[in-house]
Design a protein around this motif. Structure first.
Motif, PDB file in Angstrom:
ATOM      1  N   MET A   1      40.061 -37.197  16.482  1.00 32.55           N
ATOM      2  CA  MET A   1      39.665 -35.803  16.524  1.00 32.55           C
ATOM      3  C   MET A   1      38.821 -35.502  15.294  1.00 32.55           C
ATOM      4  O   MET A   1      39.214 -35.802  14.178  1.00 32.55           O
ATOM      5  CB  MET A   1      40.916 -34.923  16.546  1.00 32.55           C
ATOM      6  CG  MET A   1      40.602 -33.457  16.343  1.00 32.55           C
ATOM      7  SD  MET A   1      42.063 -32.418  16.291  1.00 32.55           S
ATOM      8  CE  MET A   1      42.250 -32.080  18.015  1.00 32.55           C
ATOM      9  N   GLU A   2      37.680 -34.916  15.512  1.00 30.36           N
ATOM     10  CA  GLU A   2      36.804 -34.560  14.396  1.00 30.36           C
ATOM     11  C   GLU A   2      37.004 -33.090  14.061  1.00 30.36           C
ATOM     12  O   GLU A   2      37.005 -32.229  14.937  1.00 30.36           O
ATOM     13  CB  GLU A   2      35.349 -34.816  14.768  1.00 30.36           C
ATOM     14  CG  GLU A   2      34.427 -34.632  13.597  1.00 30.36           C
ATOM     15  CD  GLU A   2      33.007 -35.033  13.924  1.00 30.36           C
ATOM     16  OE1 GLU A   2      32.103 -34.350  13.445  1.00 30.36           O
ATOM     17  OE2 GLU A   2      32.820 -36.010  14.666  1.00 30.36           O
ATOM     18  N   ILE A   3      37.192 -32.816  12.781  1.00 29.31           N
ATOM     19  CA  ILE A   3      37.437 -31.453  12.320  1.00 29.31           C
ATOM     20  C   ILE A   3      36.288 -31.029  11.418  1.00 29.31           C
ATOM     21  O   ILE A   3      35.923 -31.744  10.486  1.00 29.31           O
ATOM     22  CB  ILE A   3      38.783 -31.375  11.578  1.00 29.31           C
ATOM     23  CG1 ILE A   3      39.907 -31.715  12.559  1.00 29.31           C
ATOM     24  CG2 ILE A   3      38.984 -30.010  10.967  1.00 29.31           C
ATOM     25  CD1 ILE A   3      41.268 -31.780  11.962  1.00 29.31           C
ATOM     26  N   ASN A   4      35.725 -29.868  11.698  1.00 29.28           N
ATOM     27  CA  ASN A   4      34.598 -29.350  10.933  1.00 29.28           C
ATOM     28  C   ASN A   4      35.133 -28.468   9.800  1.00 29.28           C
ATOM     29  O   ASN A   4      35.333 -27.266   9.973  1.00 29.28           O
ATOM     30  CB  ASN A   4      33.665 -28.572  11.851  1.00 29.28           C
ATOM     31  CG  ASN A   4      32.390 -28.165  11.166  1.00 29.28           C
ATOM     32  OD1 ASN A   4      32.311 -28.137   9.944  1.00 29.28           O
ATOM     33  ND2 ASN A   4      31.391 -27.836  11.955  1.00 29.28           N
ATOM     34  N   VAL A   5      35.348 -29.071   8.639  1.00 33.34           N
ATOM     35  CA  VAL A   5      35.915 -28.345   7.503  1.00 33.34           C
ATOM     36  C   VAL A   5      34.955 -27.271   7.000  1.00 33.34           C
ATOM     37  O   VAL A   5      35.382 -26.200   6.590  1.00 33.34           O
ATOM     38  CB  VAL A   5      36.294 -29.323   6.371  1.00 33.34           C
ATOM     39  CG1 VAL A   5      36.702 -28.593   5.111  1.00 33.34           C
ATOM     40  CG2 VAL A   5      37.426 -30.228   6.828  1.00 33.34           C
ATOM     41  N   ARG A   6      33.663 -27.530   7.068  1.00 35.21           N
ATOM     42  CA  ARG A   6      32.689 -26.518   6.619  1.00 35.21           C
ATOM     43  C   ARG A   6      32.841 -25.240   7.436  1.00 35.21           C
ATOM     44  O   ARG A   6      32.831 -24.140   6.903  1.00 35.21           O
ATOM     45  CB  ARG A   6      31.275 -27.061   6.737  1.00 35.21           C
ATOM     46  CG  ARG A   6      30.923 -28.071   5.686  1.00 35.21           C
ATOM     47  CD  ARG A   6      29.477 -28.572   5.865  1.00 35.21           C
ATOM     48  NE  ARG A   6      29.184 -29.634   4.946  1.00 35.21           N
ATOM     49  CZ  ARG A   6      29.460 -30.923   5.172  1.00 35.21           C
ATOM     50  NH1 ARG A   6      30.026 -31.289   6.305  1.00 35.21           N
ATOM     51  NH2 ARG A   6      29.162 -31.834   4.272  1.00 35.21           N
ATOM     52  N   ARG A   7      32.984 -25.391   8.749  1.00 36.80           N
ATOM     53  CA  ARG A   7      33.119 -24.214   9.633  1.00 36.80           C
ATOM     54  C   ARG A   7      34.439 -23.495   9.381  1.00 36.80           C
ATOM     55  O   ARG A   7      34.483 -22.276   9.331  1.00 36.80           O
ATOM     56  CB  ARG A   7      33.023 -24.662  11.099  1.00 36.80           C
ATOM     57  CG  ARG A   7      33.162 -23.541  12.090  1.00 36.80           C
ATOM     58  CD  ARG A   7      31.968 -22.615  12.056  1.00 36.80           C
ATOM     59  NE  ARG A   7      32.115 -21.616  13.102  1.00 36.80           N
ATOM     60  CZ  ARG A   7      31.800 -20.346  12.952  1.00 36.80           C
ATOM     61  NH1 ARG A   7      31.283 -19.922  11.823  1.00 36.80           N
ATOM     62  NH2 ARG A   7      31.986 -19.506  13.927  1.00 36.80           N
ATOM     63  N   ILE A   8      35.515 -24.258   9.207  1.00 34.62           N
ATOM     64  CA  ILE A   8      36.820 -23.650   8.925  1.00 34.62           C
ATOM     65  C   ILE A   8      36.761 -22.893   7.604  1.00 34.62           C
ATOM     66  O   ILE A   8      37.254 -21.771   7.492  1.00 34.62           O
ATOM     67  CB  ILE A   8      37.922 -24.728   8.900  1.00 34.62           C
ATOM     68  CG1 ILE A   8      38.107 -25.315  10.300  1.00 34.62           C
ATOM     69  CG2 ILE A   8      39.235 -24.148   8.377  1.00 34.62           C
ATOM     70  CD1 ILE A   8      38.994 -26.545  10.336  1.00 34.62           C
ATOM     71  N   ALA A   9      36.136 -23.495   6.593  1.00 38.54           N
ATOM     72  CA  ALA A   9      36.017 -22.836   5.291  1.00 38.54           C
ATOM     73  C   ALA A   9      35.189 -21.556   5.413  1.00 38.54           C
ATOM     74  O   ALA A   9      35.527 -20.538   4.806  1.00 38.54           O
ATOM     75  CB  ALA A   9      35.384 -23.786   4.287  1.00 38.54           C
ATOM     76  N   GLU A  10      34.140 -21.603   6.215  1.00 37.58           N
ATOM     77  CA  GLU A  10      33.308 -20.415   6.417  1.00 37.58           C
ATOM     78  C   GLU A  10      34.106 -19.300   7.093  1.00 37.58           C
ATOM     79  O   GLU A  10      34.076 -18.152   6.659  1.00 37.58           O
ATOM     80  CB  GLU A  10      32.090 -20.781   7.265  1.00 37.58           C
ATOM     81  CG  GLU A  10      31.184 -19.622   7.591  1.00 37.58           C
ATOM     82  CD  GLU A  10      30.077 -20.030   8.568  1.00 37.58           C
ATOM     83  OE1 GLU A  10      29.628 -19.150   9.316  1.00 37.58           O
ATOM     84  OE2 GLU A  10      29.687 -21.215   8.585  1.00 37.58           O
ATOM     85  N   LEU A  11      34.850 -19.634   8.138  1.00 39.33           N
ATOM     86  CA  LEU A  11      35.636 -18.635   8.860  1.00 39.33           C
ATOM     87  C   LEU A  11      36.739 -18.047   7.986  1.00 39.33           C
ATOM     88  O   LEU A  11      37.083 -16.874   8.109  1.00 39.33           O
ATOM     89  CB  LEU A  11      36.243 -19.249  10.124  1.00 39.33           C
ATOM     90  CG  LEU A  11      35.251 -19.627  11.218  1.00 39.33           C
ATOM     91  CD1 LEU A  11      35.964 -20.419  12.311  1.00 39.33           C
ATOM     92  CD2 LEU A  11      34.590 -18.385  11.792  1.00 39.33           C
ATOM     93  N   ALA A  12      37.301 -18.875   7.100  1.00 41.16           N
ATOM     94  CA  ALA A  12      38.395 -18.425   6.238  1.00 41.16           C
ATOM     95  C   ALA A  12      37.898 -17.887   4.902  1.00 41.16           C
ATOM     96  O   ALA A  12      38.703 -17.537   4.038  1.00 41.16           O
ATOM     97  CB  ALA A  12      39.362 -19.578   5.994  1.00 41.16           C
ATOM     98  N   SER A  13      36.589 -17.816   4.727  1.00 43.56           N
ATOM     99  CA  SER A  13      35.975 -17.354   3.478  1.00 43.56           C
ATOM    100  C   SER A  13      36.482 -18.150   2.280  1.00 43.56           C
ATOM    101  O   SER A  13      36.828 -17.591   1.240  1.00 43.56           O
ATOM    102  CB  SER A  13      36.235 -15.863   3.264  1.00 43.56           C
ATOM    103  OG  SER A  13      35.680 -15.114   4.304  1.00 43.56           O
ATOM    104  N   LEU A  14      36.535 -19.473   2.451  1.00 43.10           N
ATOM    105  CA  LEU A  14      36.963 -20.357   1.379  1.00 43.10           C
ATOM    106  C   LEU A  14      35.750 -21.014   0.750  1.00 43.10           C
ATOM    107  O   LEU A  14      34.792 -21.352   1.436  1.00 43.10           O
ATOM    108  CB  LEU A  14      37.901 -21.447   1.914  1.00 43.10           C
ATOM    109  CG  LEU A  14      39.210 -20.970   2.529  1.00 43.10           C
ATOM    110  CD1 LEU A  14      39.951 -22.152   3.143  1.00 43.10           C
ATOM    111  CD2 LEU A  14      40.064 -20.282   1.494  1.00 43.10           C
TER     112      LEU A  14
END
Length: 88
Positions: A1-14
């Motif tokens: 499973m590939e996880i897009n950490v950049r997108r998660i960080a963007e959505l979570a304002s991290l």
């Protein structure tokens, strides 16, 4: 499973540095793999008993209010005072 950490960080304002992204991706992929290996439990065959709550009773008072308040950086009307976290 590939996880897009950049997108998660963007959505979570991290704010995650580019150097940390590969490590976070590896960690999150490992977590997702562990979760996918958990057995499926449908709940059948398990007793549906209500949760037993403990009684919240004070058994022994060890410290007086005055002793506890000595640790507070600021006391207002006999209560701990903390900095405001939300501005109006």
């Amino acid at each position: 499973m590939e996880i897009n950490v950049r997108r998660i960080a963007e959505l979570a304002s991290l704010d995650i540095s580019e150097a940390d992204i590969p490590r976070f991706e590896r960690d999150m992929e490992e977590i997702a793999a562990m979760v996918s290996e958990l057995p499926h439990i449908d709940g059948n065959g398990y007793a549906q008993t209500p949760m037993e709550l403990r009684s919240d009773t004070v058994e022994e008072i060890k410290y007086s209010r005055e002793e506890l308040m000595r640790n507070a950086p600021e006391v207002v009307n006999g209560c701990f005072a903390v900095p405001r976290t939300v501005e109006y």
